[in-house]
Design an enzyme around this catalytic site. Structure first.
Site, PDB file in Angstrom:
ATOM      1  N   PHE A  33       0.819  -1.213   0.000  1.00  0.00           N
ATOM      2  CA  PHE A  33       0.000   0.000   0.000  1.00  0.00           C
ATOM      3  C   PHE A  33       0.852   1.262   0.000  1.00  0.00           C
ATOM      4  O   PHE A  33       0.372   2.347  -0.315  1.00  0.00           O
ATOM      5  CB  PHE A  33      -0.898   0.019   1.250  1.00  0.00           C
ATOM      6  N   ASP A 143     -11.507  -5.352   1.981  1.00  0.00           N
ATOM      7  CA  ASP A 143     -10.162  -5.778   2.387  1.00  0.00           C
ATOM      8  C   ASP A 143     -10.067  -5.835   3.912  1.00  0.00           C
ATOM      9  O   ASP A 143      -9.080  -5.400   4.501  1.00  0.00           O
ATOM     10  CB  ASP A 143      -9.103  -4.830   1.822  1.00  0.00           C
TER      11      ASP A 143
END
Length: 235
Positions: A33, A143
């Site tokens: 990320f 997620d």
């Protein structure tokens, strides 16, 4: 309520920060990320967290995605959802509340938790996810996993990382990640793995939450033994 087709330049109640407003940059996390930094706002005299994308040079598409994530978090303002304050301009990043205890993933791996705390974490996560699904339209997280469940200094839950989140009924061309899946595979519903182009709904999050509950109660990672077994077979 703003959805994914709201005006691209709209910031709503979100603030634009300059990096000069922050001091004491300390990297506290990194991964696919990007990076997360703990910073201190010079005027506010408080610690905040800034999540920056992997690339140092963010293009317009990445900035738009960052803004969309921030707007979803702002729309989902709730006691068990991580608060977002705005976007830092240089480096580009989401400015959010700093969570002293860190992620549930780290906590589960570091010490044996009392049952009362485990049940409270399950309850608070359930209430937070129920809030998202009761929005109109429902906001799908897509997620949910221990790494995206953060805890404050008093071990109360804040659900984070809305990078894959989308409004139910609004599909996107890039809804599937680079590895062909939307989310982390151990927490994906089997039907999502079998049919990668399947449109997700709230059931996706419910399945992920069930795996999260199992992990909290056992303090183990899902399919951990299976991965080890495969590794031995390959050798």
């Amino acid at each position: 309520m703003e959805t994914s087709d709201s005006p691209p330049g709209s910031m709503g109640l979100l603030k634009t920060f300059d990096s000069s407003e922050f001091g004491s940059w300390e990297k506290i996390g990194s991964g696919g990320f990007g990076q997360v930094y703990k910073v201190r706002h010079v005027q506010w005299k408080t610690c905040l967290a800034i999540k920056c994308p992997p690339s140092l040079h963010v293009d317009e598409k990445e900035r738009a995605e960052l803004l969309e994530e921030a707007k979803k978090m702002e729309a989902a303002k709730f006691r068990y959802i991580l608060p977002v304050y705005g976007i830092c301009s240089d480096p580009q990043g989401l400015v959010m509340e700093y969570m002293e205890t860190g992620s549930l993933e780290t906590l589960l791996a570091s010490e044996t938790l009392p049952w009362e705390l485990r049940f409270r974490i399950v309850h608070e996560t359930a209430v937070g996810m129920n809030f998202l699904h009761c929005m109109n339209p429902p906001l799908l997280h897509l997620d949910l996993k221990p790494a995206n469940i953060l805890l404050d200094a008093h071990y109360h839950v804040k659900i984070s990382d809305f990078g894959l989140a989308r409004w139910n009924g609004f599909s996107r061309a890039d809804d599937v990640s680079r590895d062909g899946f939307c989310g982390t595979i151990a927490y994906l519903p089997p039907e999502r793995i079998i049919a990668k182009d399947r449109v997700s709904d709230t059931k996706h999050d419910v399945y992920s939450f069930s795996i999260v509950i199992w992990g909290i109660l056992t303090q183990k990672k899902p399919y951990q033994g299976k991965k080890k077994k495969r590794g031995k077979t390959q050798n």
